[in-house]
Design an enzyme around this catalytic site. Structure first.
Site, mmCIF file in Angstrom:
data_model
loop_
_atom_site.group_PDB
_atom_site.id
_atom_site.type_symbol
_atom_site.label_atom_id
_atom_site.label_comp_id
_atom_site.label_asym_id
_atom_site.label_seq_id
_atom_site.Cartn_x
_atom_site.Cartn_y
_atom_site.Cartn_z
ATOM 1 N N HIS A 104 46.921 37.261 -44.585
ATOM 2 C CA HIS A 104 46.565 35.933 -44.073
ATOM 3 C C HIS A 104 45.059 35.699 -44.212
ATOM 4 O O HIS A 104 44.620 34.651 -44.694
ATOM 5 C CB HIS A 104 47.001 35.815 -42.600
ATOM 6 C CG HIS A 104 46.547 34.561 -41.901
ATOM 7 N ND1 HIS A 104 47.403 33.529 -41.570
ATOM 8 C CD2 HIS A 104 45.327 34.164 -41.470
ATOM 9 C CE1 HIS A 104 46.732 32.571 -40.972
ATOM 10 N NE2 HIS A 104 45.456 32.925 -40.900
ATOM 11 N N GLU A 105 44.270 36.684 -43.791
ATOM 12 C CA GLU A 105 42.807 36.530 -43.869
ATOM 13 C C GLU A 105 42.345 36.426 -45.320
ATOM 14 O O GLU A 105 41.502 35.599 -45.663
ATOM 15 C CB GLU A 105 42.105 37.702 -43.173
ATOM 16 C CG GLU A 105 42.301 37.753 -41.673
ATOM 17 C CD GLU A 105 42.077 36.412 -41.004
ATOM 18 O OE1 GLU A 105 41.174 35.659 -41.417
ATOM 19 O OE2 GLU A 105 42.832 36.092 -40.072
ATOM 20 N N HIS A 148 42.779 33.081 -46.852
ATOM 21 C CA HIS A 148 41.732 32.086 -46.556
ATOM 22 C C HIS A 148 40.690 32.091 -47.680
ATOM 23 O O HIS A 148 40.135 31.046 -48.024
ATOM 24 C CB HIS A 148 41.070 32.375 -45.213
ATOM 25 C CG HIS A 148 41.835 31.846 -44.039
ATOM 26 N ND1 HIS A 148 42.244 30.537 -43.943
ATOM 27 C CD2 HIS A 148 42.271 32.461 -42.913
ATOM 28 C CE1 HIS A 148 42.905 30.363 -42.792
ATOM 29 N NE2 HIS A 148 42.931 31.510 -42.165
ATOM 30 N N TYR A 196 38.829 22.664 -42.907
ATOM 31 C CA TYR A 196 39.400 23.415 -41.783
ATOM 32 C C TYR A 196 39.409 22.557 -40.521
ATOM 33 O O TYR A 196 38.833 22.904 -39.491
ATOM 34 C CB TYR A 196 38.617 24.708 -41.567
ATOM 35 C CG TYR A 196 39.405 25.782 -40.848
ATOM 36 C CD1 TYR A 196 40.504 26.387 -41.444
ATOM 37 C CD2 TYR A 196 39.065 26.180 -39.562
ATOM 38 C CE1 TYR A 196 41.234 27.353 -40.792
ATOM 39 C CE2 TYR A 196 39.786 27.155 -38.895
ATOM 40 C CZ TYR A 196 40.875 27.733 -39.523
ATOM 41 O OH TYR A 196 41.606 28.707 -38.873
ATOM 42 N N GLU A 199 45.694 26.776 -42.723
ATOM 43 C CA GLU A 199 46.306 27.837 -41.922
ATOM 44 C C GLU A 199 47.693 28.188 -42.445
ATOM 45 O O GLU A 199 48.069 29.360 -42.521
ATOM 46 C CB GLU A 199 46.407 27.396 -40.457
ATOM 47 C CG GLU A 199 45.210 27.784 -39.622
ATOM 48 C CD GLU A 199 44.956 29.281 -39.670
ATOM 49 O OE1 GLU A 199 45.902 30.059 -39.465
ATOM 50 O OE2 GLU A 199 43.824 29.681 -39.941
ATOM 51 N N ASP A 247 40.950 23.667 -31.023
ATOM 52 C CA ASP A 247 41.382 24.492 -32.157
ATOM 53 C C ASP A 247 41.217 23.708 -33.468
ATOM 54 O O ASP A 247 42.109 23.687 -34.309
ATOM 55 C CB ASP A 247 42.837 24.943 -31.943
ATOM 56 C CG ASP A 247 43.341 25.860 -33.048
ATOM 57 O OD1 ASP A 247 42.529 26.593 -33.637
ATOM 58 O OD2 ASP A 247 44.556 25.825 -33.314
ATOM 59 N N HIS A 257 46.033 25.809 -35.777
ATOM 60 C CA HIS A 257 47.004 26.896 -35.607
ATOM 61 C C HIS A 257 48.294 26.415 -34.940
ATOM 62 O O HIS A 257 49.206 27.196 -34.710
ATOM 63 C CB HIS A 257 46.411 28.044 -34.779
ATOM 64 C CG HIS A 257 45.288 28.760 -35.457
ATOM 65 N ND1 HIS A 257 43.978 28.367 -35.335
ATOM 66 C CD2 HIS A 257 45.283 29.828 -36.287
ATOM 67 C CE1 HIS A 257 43.205 29.175 -36.044
ATOM 68 N NE2 HIS A 257 43.966 30.067 -36.644
#
Lengths: 358, 88
Positions: free
Chosen positions: A176-177, A180, A191, A200, A273, A278
């Site tokens: 996931h990271e 990005h 974002y 996301e 957020d 998210h």
């Protein structure tokens, strides 16, 4: 491109021979995490095939002159020593054997698995398509319950042990990271708000695909969870997000309840957020899940290919809404597969989550 | 002095709010100095931050400033860490 990254092998099977020592792979293949173990086993099989090929070459004479060069990952792992200075102390570089710290080895294997999916499934060399070195820092901060992409590298905390465990635990969190970084170097979705929720979601999609790829799972067998194994024992939940059933991943006294909507009917309007990036990512996440299950087979093949094409075609704007993104996925499906079942399945999946895609 | 931190974002996207009133505390002076420095280091509007990074709102006696991981000042990091642990 440094010469060490170049390994002449014959197509079509890219292998990363010599990068990961077989003894490490043997150990990883017996590792507790089934995803890591499966990835290691696959690489062992690939390496064995490659070694056989080399022996045959030795016997049968020189290989043909027109060899293609297949890239390999360039991973560097750093240890922040529970401080917050990046990148920290270098603890493992590409090709180094395993270290005593399992967190370092898990992150190293997770980066390798992500690199391998991008290359073997889509022919994408690292996250920028041009062999970008992959840097990651572990043991960031004290009891730090998070992981993030800082624009240049991945950063993983150890978790507090009460709610979150080590963020290098689940391979989908690592992927996931890294995704990005892929998004930053492709569509570069903003974002915030809907483009942020898409940003996301793309990370969750490729996070789950890397997990499914390492386990060799078909869409109907995958758990479609993000962060399974991240919650400490006693916390009421199975993961942080569910692409199959958004809003059902956890329900806990301390954490609260998973707030993700599955469809536009439950879209959450919030300023927090970054505009709920998210939270509303549950909607495109669910659309991808529906598409993958509808198409059947391995999700990274056709469904993943359509999402990959959408991100890299150049047609997607950085401020894309859900509707814009859905339209681009239809265009990508049509461009690659024509006006057949893939295109129809994409339109249907978006329609099921309340997004019009034409 | 009433000090509050609201943390949003992060990989999990789970919000956490902690606050404390320093009146009557033996270490009130220490908290005041830390909070004042953290507020001076803050911004009037939320910074862009990084993907999955935590975002913070610091509110002291009704005034709010913003900051985000990983670019926190030493005072902000110390205040946020202590308040999330010790605040209610």
């Amino acid at each position: 491109m440094p010469a060490s990254r170049l390994m002449p092998v014959s197509r079509p099977m890219p292998v990363f021979c010599g990068i990961v020592p077989p003894h490490l792979l043997d150990r990883l293949a017996r590792a507790g995490d089934p995803a890591v173990a499966a990835a290691a086993r696959r690489t062992l099989v690939a390496d064995a095939a490659h070694r056989t090929g080399r022996r045959l070459t030795t016997v049968t004479g020189a290989p043909p002159p027109a060899q293609e060069v297949v890239p390999g990952p360039q991973r560097t792992l750093y240890d922040a020593g529970n401080r917050t200075v990046l990148p920290g102390t270098r603890v493992r570089s590409e090709g180094d054997g395993p270290v005593r710290d399992a967190t370092v080895n898990r992150a190293y294997a997770g980066l390798g698995a992500t690199f391998e999916l991008l290359l073997t499934a889509y022919g994408h060399d690292s996250i920028d398509g041009a062999g970008l070195p992959l840097d990651a820092t572990v043991h960031y901060g004290e009891d730090y319950g998070n992981a993030f992409w800082n624009g240049e590298q991945m950063v993983f905390g150890d978790g507090d042990g009460e709610i979150f465990l080590d963020f290098t635990g689940p391979v989908d969190v690592i992927a996931h990271e890294l995704a990005h970084g892929f998004t930053q170097h492709s569509a570069n979705l903003a974002y915030f708000g809907q483009p942020g929720a898409l940003n996301e979601s793309v990370s969750d999609v490729f996070g789950s695909l890397v997990k499914q790829y390492t386990l060799g799972q078909t869409a109907d067998r995958a758990d479609w969870l993000i962060g399974a194994g991240l919650l400490a024992p006693g916390v009421g939940g199975v993961a942080l997000r569910s692409m199959k059933a958004p809003g059902t991943a956890y329900d806990d006294d301390v954490l609260g309840k998973d707030p993700q909507p599955a469809t536009m009917a439950d879209y959450v309007r919030t300023g927090r957020d970054n505009g709920g990036v998210h939270i509303n990512s549950g909607i495109p996440n669910h659309a991808f899940h529906l598409l993958a299950v509808q198409l059947g087979g391995k999700a990274w093949e056709r469904a993943g290919r359509i999402w990959y094409d959408t991100m890299t075609s150049g047609g997607l704007r950085a401020d894309a809404s859900f509707t814009d993104f859905a339209g681009e996925t239809v265009a990508a499906a049509t461009a690659r597969y024509g006006r057949g079942e893939e295109r129809e399945a994409v339109v249907k999946a978006w329609s099921q989550v309340g997004v019009r895609a034409e | 002095m009433r000090i509050q931190v609201r943390r949003t974002g992060g990989f999990a996207g789970i919000e956490r709010v902690r606050a404390m009133d320093t009146s009557g505390r033996p270490d009130a002076q220490e908290w005041h100095a830390l909070a004042e420095q953290a507020m001076r280091d803050g911004r009037d509007s939320p910074p862009a931050g990084v993907p999955d990074g935590f975002r913070y709102q610091l509110t002291v006696d009704g005034r709010t400033v913003y900051c985000a991981d990983p670019r926190l000042s030493e005072a902000q990091r110390k205040l946020i860490t202590r308040l999330l642990k010790e605040g209610a």
